[in-house]
Design a protein around this motif. Structure first.
Motif, PDB file in Angstrom:
ATOM      1  N   LEU A  59       0.844  -1.185   0.000  1.00 29.49           N
ATOM      2  CA  LEU A  59       0.000   0.000   0.000  1.00 29.49           C
ATOM      3  C   LEU A  59       0.888   1.246   0.000  1.00 29.49           C
ATOM      4  N   HIS A  60       0.675   2.104  -0.996  1.00 33.88           N
ATOM      5  CA  HIS A  60       1.382   3.379  -1.095  1.00 33.88           C
ATOM      6  C   HIS A  60       0.375   4.486  -0.788  1.00 33.88           C
ATOM      7  N   MET A  61       0.712   5.363   0.133  1.00 30.94           N
ATOM      8  CA  MET A  61      -0.184   6.443   0.526  1.00 30.94           C
ATOM      9  C   MET A  61       0.463   7.791   0.225  1.00 30.94           C
ATOM     10  N   THR A  62      -0.315   8.685  -0.374  1.00 32.99           N
ATOM     11  CA  THR A  62       0.155  10.025  -0.710  1.00 32.99           C
ATOM     12  C   THR A  62      -0.789  11.046  -0.093  1.00 32.99           C
ATOM     13  N   ASP A  63      -0.232  12.097   0.508  1.00 32.10           N
ATOM     14  CA  ASP A  63      -1.073  13.175   1.018  1.00 32.10           C
ATOM     15  C   ASP A  63      -0.582  14.512   0.482  1.00 32.10           C
ATOM     16  N   PHE A  64      -1.483  15.495   0.496  1.00 30.95           N
ATOM     17  CA  PHE A  64      -1.133  16.848   0.061  1.00 30.95           C
ATOM     18  C   PHE A  64      -1.597  17.847   1.107  1.00 30.95           C
ATOM     19  N   PHE A  65      -0.653  18.661   1.595  1.00 29.74           N
ATOM     20  CA  PHE A  65      -0.936  19.756   2.523  1.00 29.74           C
ATOM     21  C   PHE A  65      -0.721  21.079   1.802  1.00 29.74           C
ATOM     22  N   ARG A  66      -1.676  21.985   1.909  1.00 31.07           N
ATOM     23  CA  ARG A  66      -1.466  23.332   1.358  1.00 31.07           C
ATOM     24  C   ARG A  66      -0.467  24.090   2.224  1.00 31.07           C
ATOM     25  N   SER A  67      -0.486  23.805   3.538  1.00 26.77           N
ATOM     26  CA  SER A  67       0.335  24.523   4.510  1.00 26.77           C
ATOM     27  C   SER A  67       0.689  23.558   5.628  1.00 26.77           C
ATOM     28  N   ASN A  68       1.969  23.520   6.020  1.00 25.51           N
ATOM     29  CA  ASN A  68       2.396  22.545   7.028  1.00 25.51           C
ATOM     30  C   ASN A  68       3.440  23.173   7.935  1.00 25.51           C
TER      31      ASN A  68
END
Length: 210
Positions: free
Chosen positions: A146-155
């Motif tokens: 399982l490959h998981m990708t996330d996207f944050f506009r601001s971190n």
């Protein structure tokens, strides 16, 4: 300019980002007028997300980290926050997006449609406090990986990136368990990865001691 960082563990990823921001970050004032040091479009690839190593310099430890990890899978927003990631992912839009991702992956192991979002394009354009995490996506590839990708506009790397990654890992573990796979790779994309001025001294200590 985009930066790609590959590290084995969450702890190493966080420490590497702290150092790079303090050494290479540009000074930017945000909407509130707060001074930050920022790197744009940082992509972290974590190749051994199962490591539980927590450095002493981390602002998050033990019970506090365990509590945060559970929140990303909790559909309820009982404490009255403007939003919670668990609520946005599992209840806010009238369905459980994480369960829908699991259903899609179990229906087609090669699916590219297992995506969950947090942004409400109507409500969130009318308020100041909007989710930093925008999207989580899942792929099953190889031999049950399982490959998981996330996207944050601001971190906020000084205070939030470390628990964010551990919390996201819990979501990955949940999906892996329900799909008969194993979480082998996390990719974290932060459009603005930054450290606030009030954390600069603390992060400079990390820079010199770790």
């Amino acid at each position: 300019m985009a930066k790609f960082i590959r590290t084995p563990t969450i702890s190493k990823a966080w420490l590497t980002c702290v150092k790079k921001i303090m050494q290479e970050g540009n000074e930017v004032r945000d909407e509130r007028g707060t001074l930050t040091r920022e790197l744009e479009n940082v992509v972290l690839e974590i190749t051994n997300p199962n490591s539980n190593d927590i450095p002493e310099c981390s602002p998050w430890h033990d019970d506090r980290l365990e509590t945060y990890k559970k929140e990303l899978l909790d559909p309820n927003n009982d404490q009255g926050f403007v939003y919670t990631y668990g609520n946005r992912l599992r209840k806010y839009f009238g369905n459980d997006q994480i369960e829908e991702c699991i259903r899609k992956l179990n229906s087609c192991r090669e699916s590219r449609r297992a995506i969950a979002i947090t942004i409400d394009p109507i409500k969130d354009n009318e308020v100041d406090e909007i989710p930093c995490l925008q999207e989580i996506a899942f792929l099953i590839r190889g031999d049950g990986e399982l490959h998981m990708t996330d996207f944050f506009r601001s971190n906020d790397c000084g205070g939030a990136t470390f628990p964010n990654l551990f919390g996201l890992r819990e979501v990955g573990y949940y999906v892996a368990h329900r799909t008969g796979t194993r979480l082998t790779c996390m990719t974290h994309h932060a459009m603005s990865l930054h450290i606030y001025e009030h954390d600069w001294d603390k992060c400079n200590d990390i820079l010199h001691n770790y």
